[in-house]
Design an enzyme around this catalytic site. Structure first.
Site, PDB file in Angstrom:
ATOM      1  N   HIS A  17     -23.675  19.463 -11.139  1.00 26.37           N
ATOM      2  CA  HIS A  17     -23.899  18.502 -10.061  1.00 26.37           C
ATOM      3  C   HIS A  17     -23.861  17.087 -10.596  1.00 26.37           C
ATOM      4  CE1 HIS A  17     -28.123  17.461 -11.166  1.00 26.37           C
ATOM      5  NE2 HIS A  17     -28.183  18.709 -11.599  1.00 26.37           N
ATOM      6  N   CYS A  38     -29.923  22.754 -15.267  1.00 27.13           N
ATOM      7  CA  CYS A  38     -28.608  22.555 -14.657  1.00 27.13           C
ATOM      8  C   CYS A  38     -27.825  21.490 -15.437  1.00 27.13           C
ATOM      9  CB  CYS A  38     -28.746  22.163 -13.198  1.00 27.13           C
ATOM     10  SG  CYS A  38     -29.246  23.529 -12.136  1.00 27.13           S
TER      11      CYS A  38
END
Length: 530
Positions: free
Chosen positions: A406, A425
């Site tokens: 992301h 992440c």
């Protein structure tokens, strides 16, 4: 450019092997290396030499009885052996060559032992059968083709093999006869300073290729040496400032043997990381803090996109190593706060500051408010917008660890050299370029449309026409544009891998050897005489 991916297969075509095997007389006996007169075939010496030189591929010759087998085979050349000795030697050589082939192709350690989880169905683990490859090669009268078939089909592998040889040659270089001396008072060396280690420093930088050959040692730390140190720092993932400080000095004091050991670990990893999947692949190399996207359609992997990334914190929220298929993109995404983060960070902040939720765009979905979040009947999510932790785009490859790629609302962190700041992440620096790569098969998604969707403030999901493999790997040694690069062992995986190999815990057990052949057995199972 870094080439991490596979080249086309080098396996011998089965039809050619079968044709060669069918030409062999059916009266041939069961031995692979000994003829009917109990004399070693010339190919036995070729095999023994390869085992003795297993170190050229970063393997341990001792695992294959390399030196001892070579000595025995050399002593047995040109004379008949007694039947028992011939049978024993033939069996030993077969077992060790098959083990060597298996380790060369598939590695010696199961990556799950160091918490790296790759889909075995996407690797060569099941596809390569060492006993069959050996017999096919002997059937073709070309043992070297078995070793070629077993060599990892990764362009960077051959480059690392050459780098390994160079480092071993440097082991006797006078530049490493001792350690560089301590730095001057203050712990760093700046422009124009004198230092007793300048001559040795110059020698090392020249030997490693960071300074031109023939560079003379200066009397003070001048611009020439600073340029050499900058080149070295760039290769070691250090801040490229030309300042000789403790961190740089420690790396400069690494011996050629230490570097060779690191290269060997990288070669081991290339044997079991599933880097070639589909027409295109995204590879994240965690210790390098870098993502690369490859186009494999032409038969050779071609890097199309490269960017810096931010990964999980080394202390407590490490990014896991695995592979999975990307299936969709979310523009202007919601962030569903993971329960662990909600409990440890978000809820305490909300309780201390009642306005925290509204200012940061958080909302509770479900029943029970904050207590419901703790009980599992509700969750906290962050609305799309400039403060959203995921930024304006999310690349999703469904996995049971809830890891994805992301953007971020804090792009300034990409300027750091060491970039382990996330909860696991992976934050990407150039999301538009990555989205263009991911959606390149859909001409409707132009760059302008991508940017508008990212800034819309309304969540939109786009499913990919075809799954796109994502591989999260852990290479602390790579070769890029001909340069040998080293990166810190961020999560200690290299240390664990080195310990397992040092203990001899080679868990990659090869398939059992083919049943020994008998006289008058099928000719299609017997190698040709040499």
């Amino acid at each position: 450019m870094v080439q991490l991916l596979f080249t086309p297969s080098r396996l011998i075509p089965a039809s050619l092997a079968l044709a060669s095997l069918m030409a062999v007389p059916q009266t041939w006996a069961s031995s692979l290396w000994v003829n009917e007169q109990n004399m070693l075939r010339p190919v036995a010496l070729e095999a023994a030499r390869r085992l003795a030189n297993a170190g050229n591929d970063g393997l341990n010759p001792g695992h294959y009885g390399g030196a001892q087998l070579l000595q025995t085979v050399q002593a047995s050349q040109g004379r008949p052996l007694d039947p028992a000795s011939a049978s024993t030697l033939d069996a030993q050589l077969t077992e060790k060559v098959e083990l060597y082939l298996h380790h060369l192709r598939n590695g010696r350690v199961d990556p799950r032992q160091i918490r790296e989880h790759y889909d075995a169905n996407k690797t060569d683990w099941k596809a390569f059968d060492a006993p069959t490859a050996l017999r096919e090669a002997l059937g073709m009268g070309n043992l070297a083709s078995a070793f070629d078939a077993a060599t990892p089909r990764v362009p960077m592998y051959d480059e690392l093999r050459k780098a390994l040889e160079r480092e071993r040659q440097l082991a006797g270089d006078p530049a490493w006869t001792g350690s560089l001396p301590a730095l001057p008072k203050g712990g760093k060396l700046g422009n124009g300073q004198a230092w007793s280690g300048l001559a040795m420093l110059t020698q090392r930088l020249v030997a490693m290729g960071d300074l031109p050959a023939g560079t003379a040692a200066p009397t003070t730390y001048n611009s020439t040496l600073q340029d050499g140190v900058k080149a070295f720092q760039q290769r070691y993932g250090l801040p490229e400032n030309g300042v000789l400080n403790k961190a740089t000095l420690d790396k400069l004091n690494e011996s050629p043997k230490q570097r060779a050991d690191r290269i060997a670990l990288a070669m081991e990893r290339l044997r079991w990381t599933p880097l070639l999947q589909g027409h295109r692949t995204i590879v994240v190399n965690v210790p390098e803090f870098r993502l690369r996207a490859y186009d494999n359609a032409g038969g050779q992997p071609e890097p199309k996109v490269s960017m810096r990334v931010i990964v999980g914190k080394a202390l407590d929220t490490r990014t896991p190593m695995f592979d999975e298929d990307m299936r969709y993109i979310e523009f202007s995404p919601y962030w569903n706060v993971p329960p662990s983060i909600a409990r440890s960070e978000t809820i305490p902040k909300i309780r201390r500051d009642p306005g925290y939720m509204a200012r940061n765009g958080f909302e509770i979905v479900g029943q029970g408010g904050l207590q419901g979040v703790l009980n599992g009947t509700a969750r906290i999510r962050q609305k799309p917008g400039p403060s959203n932790a995921l930024g304006d785009i999310k690349f999703v490859f469904p996995n049971n660890q809830n890891i994805y790629l992301h953007h971020t609302s804090s792009p300034g962190l990409f300027k750091r050299t060491k970039r382990d700041f996330s909860h696991g992440c992976i934050r990407v620096e150039e999301p538009v370029q990555l989205a263009k790569f991911v959606l390149q098969d859909d001409p409707a998604w132009t760059e302008d449309r991508i940017r508008k969707a990212m800034g819309a403030g309304k969540a939109t999901t786009v499913r990919l026409k075809e799954p796109l493999p994502v591989v999260i790997t852990y290479m602390t040694t790579v070769i890029s544009n001909g340069q040998l690069l080293f990166f810190p062992d961020l999560y200690g995986h290299d240390r664990k891998l080195a310990d397992l190999l040092a203990q001899g815990k080679t868990t990659r057990v090869p398939p059992k050897s083919a049943t020994p052949l008998q006289k008058n057995s099928s000719a299609a199972s017997a190698p040709s005489l040499q």
